[in-house]
Design an enzyme around this catalytic site. Structure first.
Site, PDB file in Angstrom:
ATOM      1  N   ASP A  80      46.328  66.138  38.854  1.00  0.00           N
ATOM      2  CA  ASP A  80      46.523  65.204  37.757  1.00  0.00           C
ATOM      3  C   ASP A  80      45.911  65.827  36.513  1.00  0.00           C
ATOM      4  OD1 ASP A  80      46.923  63.059  36.128  1.00  0.00           O
ATOM      5  OD2 ASP A  80      45.682  61.665  37.260  1.00  0.00           O
ATOM      6  N   ASP A  88      49.669  58.642  45.716  1.00  0.00           N
ATOM      7  CA  ASP A  88      48.272  59.052  45.892  1.00  0.00           C
ATOM      8  C   ASP A  88      47.383  57.911  45.466  1.00  0.00           C
ATOM      9  OD1 ASP A  88      46.378  59.866  43.285  1.00  0.00           O
ATOM     10  OD2 ASP A  88      48.499  59.585  42.820  1.00  0.00           O
ATOM     11  N   CYS A 102      46.288  52.763  67.110  1.00  0.00           N
ATOM     12  CA  CYS A 102      46.074  53.807  66.109  1.00  0.00           C
ATOM     13  C   CYS A 102      45.583  55.081  66.809  1.00  0.00           C
ATOM     14  CB  CYS A 102      45.061  53.356  65.065  1.00  0.00           C
ATOM     15  SG  CYS A 102      44.677  54.603  63.811  1.00  0.00           S
ATOM     16  N   CYS A 108      44.149  57.710  65.208  1.00  0.00           N
ATOM     17  CA  CYS A 108      43.171  58.477  64.426  1.00  0.00           C
ATOM     18  C   CYS A 108      41.937  58.749  65.273  1.00  0.00           C
ATOM     19  CB  CYS A 108      42.794  57.740  63.144  1.00  0.00           C
ATOM     20  SG  CYS A 108      41.576  56.414  63.341  1.00  0.00           S
ATOM     21  N   CYS A 120      39.678  55.626  65.893  1.00  0.00           N
ATOM     22  CA  CYS A 120      40.162  54.595  66.814  1.00  0.00           C
ATOM     23  C   CYS A 120      40.248  55.087  68.255  1.00  0.00           C
ATOM     24  CB  CYS A 120      41.527  54.090  66.353  1.00  0.00           C
ATOM     25  SG  CYS A 120      41.443  53.043  64.873  1.00  0.00           S
ATOM     26  N   HIS A 158      40.022  56.849  59.089  1.00  0.00           N
ATOM     27  CA  HIS A 158      41.007  55.867  59.572  1.00  0.00           C
ATOM     28  C   HIS A 158      41.944  55.428  58.456  1.00  0.00           C
ATOM     29  CE1 HIS A 158      42.768  52.303  61.427  1.00  0.00           C
ATOM     30  NE2 HIS A 158      42.436  51.661  60.324  1.00  0.00           N
TER      31      HIS A 158
END
Length: 385
Positions: free
Chosen positions: A93, A277, A315, A317, A320, A346
Site C-alpha cells: 500500500d 486485505d 477448522c 488451523c 483448532c 486461527h
C-alpha cells in the site's frame, strides 16, 4: 516481451468470479484474502505459518516501512521478499490512508502531503513521485498509487476534491513508475505492477467518474478500490461496489482495500472483487476475538472456561487441531503470548479458507446459494466481542 503479470478468469457465477493472478513471485488463486504484514511481519505469525494455512499473497505498508527501518535499508537487504523471508507475491500500500489519518500532523497540497512522523515527530513529505521510489525500493510485485483518502461519510464536495486529486496524482505516479521501470533495472523486483485506486466516497457519481477516468488513463494490470470500510455504513459500501463493478474491465483483478470482515468478503466476491486485505484478523486475535461460522466470539468470556472443544468445529488451523477453547482462554487470562498467536493464526486461516470455499462455490456454479446460506448462518448467532 511477455509480461510476468497475467490474470485469467476461469469461472463466473453472476458477478462472482474465480481466477488466477500471475505475478513475478508466483500465482494467486482468486478470490483471495491477503494477510497484512504492515512492518514486513504479519503480527505473531511466521512466513511458514502463512504458507501452511494457504496464504499466497501478503501486504506490507510503504508509510510504515519508510519510517522504520527505511525503504533504502530494505533495498540494501535485497528487498522485502528476502528481508522477511517470504518468497510469494507481495503488495505494498502506498501509505495514503496512513498519511491522511494523521489529523493535525499533516498538510495537504497539490504537490503532496507534508507530515510529522508519528514515531519521532520528524518532518516528512510524500509525493506521488517519492512514493513510487519508496515502493520501488521495497520491491513488492504490486504497488499502489499515492491517493487522497477521506472518511467514509465525507460530503460530496470533499469527496470530489479528493477523488479528482487522486486521478491527477495517478498520472504523476504513472510517469514516475514508468521512468523507474526503464532506468532502475537493479531494483529487487525489476518488473512491478502499478494499481490505480478508485475513490469517491459513498457517492455513486464520483465513483463512476473515478473509475472511468482511471480506465481511460492507462492499460492497468489491476485496479484498487479504496476509501471504503472507513466509517460508512455497510449498505453504502456494498452499493459503491455495485457501481464500480459495472465500470471496471472484467479481464483485470480488482482489489478491495482494507476490508476483511467475513461477511464483507462474501459480499465483495458477489460484486466482482478478487483480492482483499485487512489488519482485523490479527488485531482482533490479539484482543481475544475470534471468527466462527456463527459470528465473532471472545475467548475471554467465562463460558469457555471448561470447554474442551476447539475454537471452531471442523477448522483445520493449527490452533483448532491441537488446543481447546478452555486452554486458549487460560492463556489469555494468564497473559501468555501464545494465546495471541493462536487466535491470530486461527483468524487469518478462517479468512483464507473462506475465500477458498467461495472460489470452490464459483467453480461449481453454486455461489449464489452458498453465499446466501453462509451469510444466514453467520448472522444466526449474536456476535460477541
Amino acid at each position: 516481451m511477455t509480461s510476468p503479470f497475467q490474470f485469467q478468469t476461469t469461472h463466473t457465477d453472476g458477478h462472482a468470479r474465480a481466477g488466477v493472478f500471475t505475478t513475478p513471485h508466483g500465482k494467486v488463486a482468486t478470490p483471495q484474502f491477503m494477510p497484512v504484514g504492515t512492518l514486513a511481519s504479519v503480527k505473531a505469525l511466521d512466513p511458514e505459518d502463512l504458507t501452511r494455512l494457504g496464504a499466497t499473497m501478503i501486504l506490507a505498508n510503504a508509510y510504515h516501512l519508510r519510517l522504520r527501518p527505511g525503504d533504502e535499508m530494505i533495498r540494501t537487504m535485497g528487498g522485502l521478499h528476502r528481508f522477511m523471508q517470504w518468497d510469494g507475491p507481495i503488495l505494498t500500500d502506498s501509505g495514503g490512508f496512513q498519511v491522511f489519518s494523521l489529523e493535525g500532523l499533516r498538510t495537504i497540497a497539490e504537490e503532496g502531503v507534508a507530515f510529522r512522523s508519528h514515531l519521532d515527530g520528524s518532518r516528512q513529505q510524500f509525493t506521488p513521485e517519492s512514493v513510487m521510489q519508496i515502493e520501488r525500493n521495497l520491491g513488492a510485485d504490486v504497488i499502489m498509487q499515492f491517493d487522497h483518502v477521506v472518511p467514509g461519510q465525507s460530503p460530496h464536495e470533499l469527496a470530489k476534491v479528493a477523488m479528482e486529486r487522486s486521478v491527477r496524482w495517478l498520472e504523476r505516479c504513472r510517469v514516475a513508475f514508468e521512468r523507474l521501470q526503464a532506468d532502475d533495472t537493479r531494483a529487487p523486483t525489476p518488473v512491478q505492477a502499478l494499481f490505480p485506486i478508485v475513490q469517491g466516497g459513498i457517492h455513486a457519481d464520483l465513483r463512476r467518474d473515478s473509475a472511468r477516468s482511471i480506465v481511460n488513463g492507462g492499460d492497468w494490470v489491476g485496479y484498487g478500490v479504496g476509501g471504503l470500510s472507513v466509517g460508512e455504513a455497510k449498505p453504502d459500501m456494498y452499493a459503491m461496489l455495485d457501481v464500480v463493478n459495472g465500470e471496471l474491465p472484467t479481464n483485470r483483478p480488482r482489489y478491495l482495500m482494507g476490508v476483511g470482515f467475513p461477511e464483507d468478503l462474501v459480499e465483495g466476491v458477489a460484486r466482482g472483487i478478487d483480492l482483499f486485505d485487512c489488519v482485523a484478523p490479527t488485531r482482533m486475535g490479539r484482543t481475544g476475538a475470534f471468527f466462527t461460522r456463527t459470528g465473532r466470539k471472545n475467548i475471554k468470556n467465562a463460558q469457555w472456561r471448561l470447554d474442551p472443544a476447539p475454537l471452531e468445529d471442523g477448522c483445520t488451523c493449527a490452533a483448532c487441531t491441537r488446543f481447546s477453547k478452555a486452554y486458549i482462554r487460560h492463556l489469555f487470562v494468564a497473559e501468555e503470548i501464545l494465546g495471541l498467536r493462536l487466535l491470530s493464526l486461527h483468524n487469518v486461516h478462517f479468512l483464507v479458507a473462506l475465500m477458498r470455499d467461495a472460489r470452490a462455490a464459483v467453480q461449481a456454479g453454486t455461489f449464489a446459494g452458498w453465499s446466501r446460506d453462509w451469510l444466514a448462518h453467520y448472522h444466526s448467532s449474536k456476535t460477541t466481542s
